[in-house]
Enzyme design. Structure first.
Site, short mmCIF file in Angstrom:
data_model
loop_
_atom_site.label_atom_id
_atom_site.label_comp_id
_atom_site.label_asym_id
_atom_site.label_seq_id
_atom_site.Cartn_x
_atom_site.Cartn_y
_atom_site.Cartn_z
N GLU A 152 31.92 35.17 54.11
CA GLU A 152 31.19 36.17 53.34
C GLU A 152 29.74 35.74 53.17
O GLU A 152 29.48 34.55 53.00
CB GLU A 152 31.84 36.37 51.97
N HIS B 254 33.55 41.34 47.36
CA HIS B 254 34.14 40.23 46.60
C HIS B 254 33.62 40.24 45.16
O HIS B 254 33.08 39.25 44.66
CB HIS B 254 33.83 38.89 47.27
N ARG C 15 42.97 36.40 47.56
CA ARG C 15 42.32 35.41 48.41
C ARG C 15 42.56 35.79 49.87
O ARG C 15 43.69 36.13 50.25
CB ARG C 15 42.88 34.00 48.14
#
Length: 349
Positions: free
Chosen positions: A289, A308, A260
Site C-alpha cells: 500500500e 486502509h 489483514r
C-alpha cells in the site's frame, strides 16, 4: 506508593497528543508530549512496512530517542518502539499502544527487559464493523460504481454481480471477536442469518449475538451470501483463505476484507473476481500500500476499494487514547496489568 510517575506520549497524524492529554492531564503524572514527525501518508507507509518486517526495519525517530530516557511509560499509536529505543529507556516499565496490533513494537525485547506491553483491545471494532456494512452495501447495490459513472458524465444502469438485499441472506464471518460482536449487533436491523467460524469463540458468546456456529471454514464459504474476514493474523491463519475456499462461494456471493491482507491469497481472489465466478468484493487492505498505479485490482469492475481506513474514525481515535491512558493509570496503582500481551511471561497473572 505509585508504581510510575513519568510518561512519554508520542502523538501522530492519526491520534494527536491532545487526545491523550484529555485523560492524563490532571492525573498527577509528569507527562511529556511530543509529535512523531512526518505526514499522515508517510506514517501509514512506515506502519505497513512494520507489519511485514517489524519495528527495527524502519529505524527509531530521533525525537523519541531524545525524550525517552526518563520515561517509565510510553503511550503512542503507530510510531516504532525499537530495540534501539528500549536501549535508551532504562526506566521504562510499560508500553501502552493505541491499537490492537503490535507489529510496531519489539515485544520480544520488551519482555526480556521486564516491560509490559498493553494493547487497546477492541478500540476500533465499531469502525471496522460499520465499514464492513458499508462495503457490503456498496458492492451489492453498486453505490461506488454508480457514483463514478455520474461524475464521469454518464448514467450507468448495468452492473456486474447480483443485486441483492442483505435482509434474509446469510452473512458468514471468519473469526468472531470484538468486531464480530459489534458487527452482529449493528447488522441485526437487516435481519440476516448470521454464521461464524471461530474455534476459539464460546457457544455462549455466539448465542448472545444471535450467531450460528459454522463447523468449518469451508462451511462459511459454502453457505454464505456475504463472507467477512475478521480473524487475527497468526502463523496458522496466514493465507489460510485461498482458491479452495473461493471455489465454494456461490456465484452471487460477495467477499469483504477489512482485516489483514495476509489472511487471504490475493492471487486466488483476483482470479475468481477477474473470471466473474463471484459477484464482487469490498477490500480495505492489501499487501503493498498504496496500490501501484498499474495494480491489477484497479482494473476490476466488481471490486470496491478503500484506502486502509477501516479503523480511522474520530470515535475510534478518542476511544484508543482513553484506553491507553486507563492502562497507564491502572499500572500506576497496581504495578501490573493482567490483560497485558506478555503478562504471563512477566508473572503478572
Amino acid at each position: 506508593m505509585p508504581h510510575l510517575n513519568s510518561v512519554l506520549v508520542v502523538g501522530d497524524k492519526f491520534i494527536p497528543t491532545g487526545s491523550y492529554a484529555e485523560h492524563l492531564d490532571g492525573s498527577g503524572l509528569a507527562v511529556n508530549y511530543i509529535d512523531w514527525s512526518g505526514e499522515k501518508a508517510e506514517q501509514h507507509a512506515l506502519q505497513t512496512i512494520m507489519e511485514h518486517q517489524g519495528p527495527n526495519s524502519v529505524g527509531t525517530p530521533p525525537e523519541m530517542l531524545e525524550n525517552i530516557a526518563e520515561a517509565e511509560a510510553i503511550a503512542f499509536h503507530f510510531a516504532p518502539v525499537t530495540k534501539e529505543l528500549l536501549d535508551a529507556a532504562p526506566r521504562l516499565k510499560l508500553i501502552s499502544v493505541a491499537r490492537t496490533g503490535v507489529e510496531n513494537i519489539d515485544v520480544e525485547e520488551a519482555t526480556r527487559r521486564g516491560i509490559g506491553v498493553v494493547q487497546a483491545l477492541g478500540r476500533n471494532a465499531g469502525a471496522v464493523a460499520e465499514l464492513q456494512i458499508a462495503l457490503m452495501l456498496a458492492e451489492s447495490r453498486n453505490v461506488a460504481r454508480a457514483d463514478a459513472s455520474v461524475k464521469a458524465g454518464g448514467w450507468r444502469k448495468d452492473f456486474p454481480g447480483a443485486r441483492v438485499e442483505i435482509h434474509g441472506r446469510t452473512v458468514g464471518m471468519v473469526g468472531f471477536g470484538h468486531v464480530g460482536r459489534i458487527f452482529s449487533e449493528r447488522i441485526s436491523g437487516f435481519r440476516p442469518r448470521l454464521l461464524a467460524f471461530d474455534p476459539y469463540a464460546s457457544g455462549v458468546a455466539l448465542a448472545a449475538s444471535g450467531v450460528e456456529r459454522a463447523e468449518s471454514l469451508d462451511d462459511v464459504f459454502r453457505e454464505s451470501d456475504f463472507v467477512l474476514v475478521q480473524a487475527r493474523l497468526t502463523p496458522e491463519t496466514e493465507r489460510f483463505i485461498g482458491a479452495e475456499q473461493f471455489a465454494l462461494l456461490k456465484p452471487e456471493a460477495y467477499f469483504v476484507n477489512v482485516s489483514r491482507s495476509r489472511l487471504v491469497d490475493y492471487d486466488a481472489l483476483y482470479d475468481v473476481l477477474a473470471a466473474g465466478r463471484i459477484s464482487g468484493a469490498g477490500l480495505d487492505v492489501f499487501d503493498a500500500e498504496p496500490l501501484a498505479e498499474d495494480d491489477r485490482f484497479r482494473s476490476l469492475d466488481n471490486v470496491t476499494i478503500t484506502t486502509h481506513f477501516g479503523g480511522d474514525t474520530e470515535d475510534t481515535n478518542a476511544m484508543s487514547a482513553r484506553l491507553v491512558a486507563e492502562a497507564i493509570l491502572e499500572f500506576r496503582e497496581h504495578g501490573r496489568i493482567e490483560r497485558a500481551l506478555n503478562a504471563r511471561e512477566l508473572g503478572w497473572r
